[in-house]
Enzyme design. Structure first.
Site, PDB file in Angstrom:
ATOM      1  N   LYS A 181       0.812  -1.222   0.000  1.00  0.00           N
ATOM      2  CA  LYS A 181       0.000   0.000   0.000  1.00  0.00           C
ATOM      3  C   LYS A 181       0.840   1.263   0.000  1.00  0.00           C
ATOM      4  CE  LYS A 181      -4.412  -1.863   1.346  1.00  0.00           C
ATOM      5  NZ  LYS A 181      -5.461  -2.012   2.357  1.00  0.00           N
ATOM      6  N   ARG A 227      -3.450 -10.065   4.888  1.00  0.00           N
ATOM      7  CA  ARG A 227      -3.836 -10.137   3.470  1.00  0.00           C
ATOM      8  C   ARG A 227      -2.644  -9.629   2.665  1.00  0.00           C
ATOM      9  NH1 ARG A 227      -5.813  -6.490  -0.209  1.00  0.00           N
ATOM     10  NH2 ARG A 227      -7.308  -7.255  -1.740  1.00  0.00           N
TER      11      ARG A 227
HETATM   12  C1  YH5 Z   1      -7.818  -4.399   3.086  1.00  0.00           C
HETATM   13  O1  YH5 Z   1      -6.955  -3.690   3.615  1.00  0.00           O
HETATM   14  N1  YH5 Z   1      -7.494  -3.730   0.639  1.00  0.00           N
HETATM   15  S1  YH5 Z   1      -7.885  -3.572  -2.051  1.00  0.00           S
HETATM   16  C2  YH5 Z   1      -3.353   0.151  -3.128  1.00  0.00           C
HETATM   17  C3  YH5 Z   1      -2.067  -0.356  -3.300  1.00  0.00           C
HETATM   18  C4  YH5 Z   1      -1.816  -1.670  -3.030  1.00  0.00           C
HETATM   19  C5  YH5 Z   1      -2.836  -2.493  -2.578  1.00  0.00           C
HETATM   20  C6  YH5 Z   1      -1.202   1.726  -3.986  1.00  0.00           C
HETATM   21  N2  YH5 Z   1      -9.128  -5.016  -0.148  1.00  0.00           N
HETATM   22  C7  YH5 Z   1      -8.065  -4.393   1.683  1.00  0.00           C
HETATM   23  O2  YH5 Z   1      -4.947  -4.048  -1.618  1.00  0.00           O
HETATM   24  N3  YH5 Z   1      -9.831  -6.006   1.960  1.00  0.00           N
HETATM   25  C8  YH5 Z   1      -8.166  -4.116  -0.445  1.00  0.00           C
HETATM   26  O3  YH5 Z   1      -1.022   0.380  -3.745  1.00  0.00           O
HETATM   27  C9  YH5 Z   1      -9.075  -5.204   1.189  1.00  0.00           C
HETATM   28  N4  YH5 Z   1      -8.611  -5.211   3.830  1.00  0.00           N
HETATM   29  C10 YH5 Z   1      -9.589  -5.994   3.281  1.00  0.00           C
HETATM   30  N5  YH5 Z   1     -10.321  -6.762   4.096  1.00  0.00           N
HETATM   31  C11 YH5 Z   1      -6.577  -2.360  -1.902  1.00  0.00           C
HETATM   32  C12 YH5 Z   1      -5.205  -2.902  -1.956  1.00  0.00           C
HETATM   33  C13 YH5 Z   1      -4.124  -2.004  -2.425  1.00  0.00           C
HETATM   34  C14 YH5 Z   1      -4.378  -0.676  -2.692  1.00  0.00           C
END
Ligand code: YH5
Length: 273
Positions: free
Chosen positions: A217, A251
């Site tokens: 993230k 996750r």
């Molecule tokens: C979460 O925390 N996150 S989708 C931006 C990124 C990298 C990854 C800028 N679904 C979560 O993974 N479900 C997502 O780089 C989730 N908890 C739960 N339960 C976003 C994501 C991501 C966004």
């Protein structure tokens, strides 16, 4: 104990949820069938690397991402769910229609970034035996990073999650089927995210296992200066910190590396004397 339809996880060690994005940008080559097959093969690889459950998402909820229709989301995820028979599956969706079809197709967990605030979503989970992850966010993915504000982020997120647990209990969902999640990056500044991670113990002590999603993230990029493709080390460090502060599930994208890091944690924890 976490009850996900026919799967029971005892939570005596932290679990790893492997992320599989069933979106066109994730598996880019010739056509829909190849894309589905690639996602299925990738999920099986993550299981071999030590994932306990696979989280399949058909719509990006990254800040500013485009919305997709129910039909498009189902076309992306259903063939992947069907191709992973026997594997513990979570579906990352906030759409009740997608939840309904996914439950019918045999998923074991609903990962709802909207925390069952939609009554139809609540009813679908209540009428099933799947687990549910109740996540906090402020605002919606299109605009949530514009100006997140909290007086006290940890207590506000805690109060929201407590209220969602109560609402789910009132709808007839057993506590053993629930997870909570502070929703790192969902309407939070770097400062808010760091406070939540530092004080994660407070949220992990609410009587429901906690899931932490920090993998790749922006907050990790803000700290390290690395772009998304180069955040593995930061992600593994963040997952380990979350587990040390009480998270039951992490996750992650980088399953193999996270599993190895958690083996070290497990080894020192299990040593007596
Ligand atoms: C979460 O925390 N996150 S989708 C931006 C990124 C990298 C990854 C800028 N679904 C979560 O993974 N479900 C997502 O780089 C989730 N908890 C739960 N339960 C976003 C994501 C991501 C966004």
């Amino acid at each position: 104990m976490l009850s996900c339809a026919q799967f029971q996880f005892d939570l005596s060690r932290p679990l790893v949820m492997g992320i599989v994005n069933a979106t066109p940008d994730s598996f880019s080559d010739g056509g829909l069938y190849n894309r589905h097959d690639a996602a299925i093969a990738y999920a099986r690889q993550l299981m071999e690397e030590g994932a306990d459950i696979i989280d399949i998402g058909g719509e990006s909820t990254r800040p500013g991402a485009q919305a997709v229709s129910v039909e498009e989301e189902l076309a992306r995820v259903l063939p992947v769910i069907e191709g992973l028979h026997g594997v513990p599956i979570s579906i990352d969706t906030f759409k009740p229609e997608v939840m309904k079809a996914a439950v019918a197709a045999g998923v074991h967990m609903i990962n709802d970034i909207n925390a069952l605030q939609d009554e139809a979503a609540m009813n679908i989970v209540a009428g099933s035996n799947v687990a549910v992850c109740l996540m906090h966010k402020q605002g919606n993915p299109q605009t949530m990073q514009q100006q997140p504000e909290y007086a006290d982020v940890v207590s506000e997120v805690g109060a929201f999650l407590r209220a969602r647990i109560e609402a789910a209990l009132a709808a007839g969902i057993a506590r053993e089927r629930m997870l909570i999640d502070p929703g790192f990056g969902f309407g939070k500044t770097l400062h808010h995210n760091l406070l939540l991670l530092r004080e994660l113990n407070e949220l992990a002590g609410m009587g429901v296992p906690l899931l932490a999603g920090l993998s790749r993230k922006s907050m990790l990029g803000a700290i390290t200066g690395q772009d998304t493709q180069h955040r593995m080390a930061a992600s593994v460090a963040a997952a380990l910190i979350a587990v040390q502060r009480g998270a039951s599930i992490v996750r992650v994208h980088d399953v193999k590396e996270t599993v190895d890091a958690l083996k070290i944690w497990n080894a020192i924890r299990g040593e007596k004397g």
